[in-house]
Design a protein around this motif. Sequence first.
Motif, PDB file in Angstrom:
ATOM      1  N   MET A 141       0.821  -1.210   0.000  1.00  0.00           N
ATOM      2  CA  MET A 141       0.000   0.000   0.000  1.00  0.00           C
ATOM      3  C   MET A 141       0.856   1.260   0.000  1.00  0.00           C
ATOM      4  O   MET A 141       0.497   2.255  -0.612  1.00  0.00           O
ATOM      5  N   SER A 142       2.017   1.218   0.643  1.00  0.00           N
ATOM      6  CA  SER A 142       2.889   2.401   0.626  1.00  0.00           C
ATOM      7  C   SER A 142       3.424   2.650  -0.787  1.00  0.00           C
ATOM      8  O   SER A 142       3.511   3.797  -1.222  1.00  0.00           O
ATOM      9  N   ASN A 143       3.769   1.597  -1.522  1.00  0.00           N
ATOM     10  CA  ASN A 143       4.203   1.770  -2.907  1.00  0.00           C
ATOM     11  C   ASN A 143       3.051   2.252  -3.782  1.00  0.00           C
ATOM     12  O   ASN A 143       3.244   3.058  -4.692  1.00  0.00           O
ATOM     13  N   PHE A 144       1.848   1.761  -3.529  1.00  0.00           N
ATOM     14  CA  PHE A 144       0.692   2.195  -4.293  1.00  0.00           C
ATOM     15  C   PHE A 144       0.417   3.679  -4.044  1.00  0.00           C
ATOM     16  O   PHE A 144       0.081   4.417  -4.957  1.00  0.00           O
ATOM     17  N   ALA A 145       0.596   4.125  -2.810  1.00  0.00           N
ATOM     18  CA  ALA A 145       0.426   5.551  -2.492  1.00  0.00           C
ATOM     19  C   ALA A 145       1.422   6.390  -3.294  1.00  0.00           C
ATOM     20  O   ALA A 145       1.070   7.434  -3.834  1.00  0.00           O
ATOM     21  N   GLU A 146       2.664   5.927  -3.405  1.00  0.00           N
ATOM     22  CA  GLU A 146       3.674   6.631  -4.207  1.00  0.00           C
ATOM     23  C   GLU A 146       3.254   6.671  -5.674  1.00  0.00           C
ATOM     24  O   GLU A 146       3.436   7.680  -6.355  1.00  0.00           O
ATOM     25  N   HIS A 147       2.684   5.594  -6.172  1.00  0.00           N
ATOM     26  CA  HIS A 147       2.197   5.519  -7.551  1.00  0.00           C
ATOM     27  C   HIS A 147       1.083   6.551  -7.774  1.00  0.00           C
ATOM     28  O   HIS A 147       1.038   7.210  -8.812  1.00  0.00           O
ATOM     29  N   LEU A 148       0.202   6.690  -6.814  1.00  0.00           N
ATOM     30  CA  LEU A 148      -0.925   7.617  -6.952  1.00  0.00           C
ATOM     31  C   LEU A 148      -0.470   9.073  -7.059  1.00  0.00           C
ATOM     32  O   LEU A 148      -1.105   9.871  -7.746  1.00  0.00           O
ATOM     33  N   GLN A 189      -0.827  15.193  -6.219  1.00  0.00           N
ATOM     34  CA  GLN A 189      -0.939  15.680  -4.846  1.00  0.00           C
ATOM     35  C   GLN A 189      -0.252  14.668  -3.938  1.00  0.00           C
ATOM     36  O   GLN A 189      -0.164  13.488  -4.282  1.00  0.00           O
ATOM     37  N   PRO A 190       0.224  15.097  -2.780  1.00  0.00           N
ATOM     38  CA  PRO A 190       0.822  14.142  -1.846  1.00  0.00           C
ATOM     39  C   PRO A 190      -0.201  13.091  -1.414  1.00  0.00           C
ATOM     40  O   PRO A 190      -1.375  13.393  -1.222  1.00  0.00           O
ATOM     41  N   VAL A 191       0.251  11.841  -1.301  1.00  0.00           N
ATOM     42  CA  VAL A 191      -0.601  10.741  -0.845  1.00  0.00           C
ATOM     43  C   VAL A 191       0.180   9.995   0.233  1.00  0.00           C
ATOM     44  O   VAL A 191       1.335   9.617   0.034  1.00  0.00           O
ATOM     45  N   PHE A 192      -0.462   9.774   1.370  1.00  0.00           N
ATOM     46  CA  PHE A 192       0.167   9.062   2.477  1.00  0.00           C
ATOM     47  C   PHE A 192      -0.625   7.800   2.766  1.00  0.00           C
ATOM     48  O   PHE A 192      -1.854   7.835   2.830  1.00  0.00           O
ATOM     49  N   ASP A 193       0.071   6.689   2.952  1.00  0.00           N
ATOM     50  CA  ASP A 193      -0.579   5.414   3.265  1.00  0.00           C
ATOM     51  C   ASP A 193      -0.951   5.393   4.743  1.00  0.00           C
ATOM     52  O   ASP A 193      -0.086   5.364   5.606  1.00  0.00           O
ATOM     53  N   LYS A 194      -2.228   5.412   5.035  1.00  0.00           N
ATOM     54  CA  LYS A 194      -2.724   5.342   6.413  1.00  0.00           C
ATOM     55  C   LYS A 194      -3.558   4.072   6.617  1.00  0.00           C
ATOM     56  O   LYS A 194      -4.332   3.981   7.552  1.00  0.00           O
ATOM     57  N   THR A 195      -3.406   3.085   5.707  1.00  0.00           N
ATOM     58  CA  THR A 195      -4.230   1.879   5.776  1.00  0.00           C
ATOM     59  C   THR A 195      -3.828   0.956   6.921  1.00  0.00           C
ATOM     60  O   THR A 195      -4.657   0.227   7.436  1.00  0.00           O
ATOM     61  N   PRO A 207      -9.061   8.824 -15.800  1.00  0.00           N
ATOM     62  CA  PRO A 207      -8.175   9.798 -15.160  1.00  0.00           C
ATOM     63  C   PRO A 207      -8.829  11.146 -14.898  1.00  0.00           C
ATOM     64  O   PRO A 207      -8.351  11.925 -14.087  1.00  0.00           O
ATOM     65  N   ASP A 208      -9.946  11.442 -15.592  1.00  0.00           N
ATOM     66  CA  ASP A 208     -10.629  12.722 -15.390  1.00  0.00           C
ATOM     67  C   ASP A 208     -11.664  12.668 -14.274  1.00  0.00           C
ATOM     68  O   ASP A 208     -12.250  13.688 -13.921  1.00  0.00           O
ATOM     69  N   ALA A 209     -11.909  11.490 -13.703  1.00  0.00           N
ATOM     70  CA  ALA A 209     -12.873  11.345 -12.609  1.00  0.00           C
ATOM     71  C   ALA A 209     -12.279  11.935 -11.331  1.00  0.00           C
ATOM     72  O   ALA A 209     -11.059  12.092 -11.222  1.00  0.00           O
ATOM     73  N   PRO A 210     -13.126  12.275 -10.343  1.00  0.00           N
ATOM     74  CA  PRO A 210     -12.586  12.736  -9.058  1.00  0.00           C
ATOM     75  C   PRO A 210     -11.575  11.723  -8.512  1.00  0.00           C
ATOM     76  O   PRO A 210     -11.738  10.517  -8.697  1.00  0.00           O
ATOM     77  N   ALA A 211     -10.546  12.220  -7.859  1.00  0.00           N
ATOM     78  CA  ALA A 211      -9.396  11.398  -7.475  1.00  0.00           C
ATOM     79  C   ALA A 211      -9.753  10.120  -6.738  1.00  0.00           C
ATOM     80  O   ALA A 211      -9.199   9.067  -7.017  1.00  0.00           O
ATOM     81  N   SER A 212     -10.665  10.150  -5.791  1.00  0.00           N
ATOM     82  CA  SER A 212     -10.920   8.964  -4.978  1.00  0.00           C
ATOM     83  C   SER A 212     -11.880   7.979  -5.626  1.00  0.00           C
ATOM     84  O   SER A 212     -11.900   6.808  -5.263  1.00  0.00           O
ATOM     85  N   ARG A 248      -8.953  13.950   2.172  1.00  0.00           N
ATOM     86  CA  ARG A 248      -8.124  15.149   2.137  1.00  0.00           C
ATOM     87  C   ARG A 248      -7.858  15.614   3.570  1.00  0.00           C
ATOM     88  O   ARG A 248      -8.786  15.802   4.358  1.00  0.00           O
ATOM     89  N   HIS A 249      -6.572  15.747   3.910  1.00  0.00           N
ATOM     90  CA  HIS A 249      -6.152  16.225   5.228  1.00  0.00           C
ATOM     91  C   HIS A 249      -5.008  17.203   5.042  1.00  0.00           C
ATOM     92  O   HIS A 249      -4.250  17.103   4.078  1.00  0.00           O
ATOM     93  N   LYS A 250      -4.837  18.086   5.976  1.00  0.00           N
ATOM     94  CA  LYS A 250      -3.672  18.960   5.976  1.00  0.00           C
ATOM     95  C   LYS A 250      -2.568  18.262   6.755  1.00  0.00           C
ATOM     96  O   LYS A 250      -2.796  17.718   7.827  1.00  0.00           O
ATOM     97  N   ALA A 251      -1.366  18.276   6.172  1.00  0.00           N
ATOM     98  CA  ALA A 251      -0.221  17.657   6.830  1.00  0.00           C
ATOM     99  C   ALA A 251       1.038  18.351   6.340  1.00  0.00           C
ATOM    100  O   ALA A 251       1.088  18.842   5.214  1.00  0.00           O
ATOM    101  N   PRO A 252       2.067  18.411   7.184  1.00  0.00           N
ATOM    102  CA  PRO A 252       3.320  19.021   6.736  1.00  0.00           C
ATOM    103  C   PRO A 252       4.002  18.126   5.695  1.00  0.00           C
ATOM    104  O   PRO A 252       3.950  16.904   5.784  1.00  0.00           O
ATOM    105  N   VAL A 253       4.587  18.750   4.691  1.00  0.00           N
ATOM    106  CA  VAL A 253       5.336  18.015   3.673  1.00  0.00           C
ATOM    107  C   VAL A 253       6.671  18.706   3.451  1.00  0.00           C
ATOM    108  O   VAL A 253       6.807  19.916   3.649  1.00  0.00           O
ATOM    109  N   ASP A 254       7.677  17.950   3.037  1.00  0.00           N
ATOM    110  CA  ASP A 254       8.981  18.501   2.715  1.00  0.00           C
ATOM    111  C   ASP A 254       8.923  19.108   1.318  1.00  0.00           C
ATOM    112  O   ASP A 254       8.369  18.515   0.389  1.00  0.00           O
TER     113      ASP A 254
END
Length: 89
Positions: free
Chosen positions: A18-25, A31-37, A51-56, A69-75
């Motif tokens: 799931m972490s690799n899939f988040a990187e793929h997304l 947009q940043p994607v974080f694996d919280k599963t 690809p034109d559909a809403p992201a989720s 969608r959440h606010k989180a600090p990113v580098d």
Amino acid sequence: MTIENSGQAKTVAMAESMSNFAEHLIRHIHQPVFDKTGLTGTYDFQFIWDPDAPASAPFEKALGLKLDRHKAPVDILVIDHAEKKPVEN
């Protein structure tokens, strides 16, 4: 792997975490994607999506994964100045 053709995309994953899939997304929704599963295994799956559909929408329908969608600090890397140096032939 995702292949886009005639307005649709097909994603095929084998032994994907799931972490690799988040990187793929990130590359597809730009947009940043974080694996919280909390899922630690690897999974095989494939699905076709618009690809034109809403992201989720495609991920929730095909895989039961919901993007929230959440606010989180990113580098962020900021480059203030760059110069091109001449290269000798």
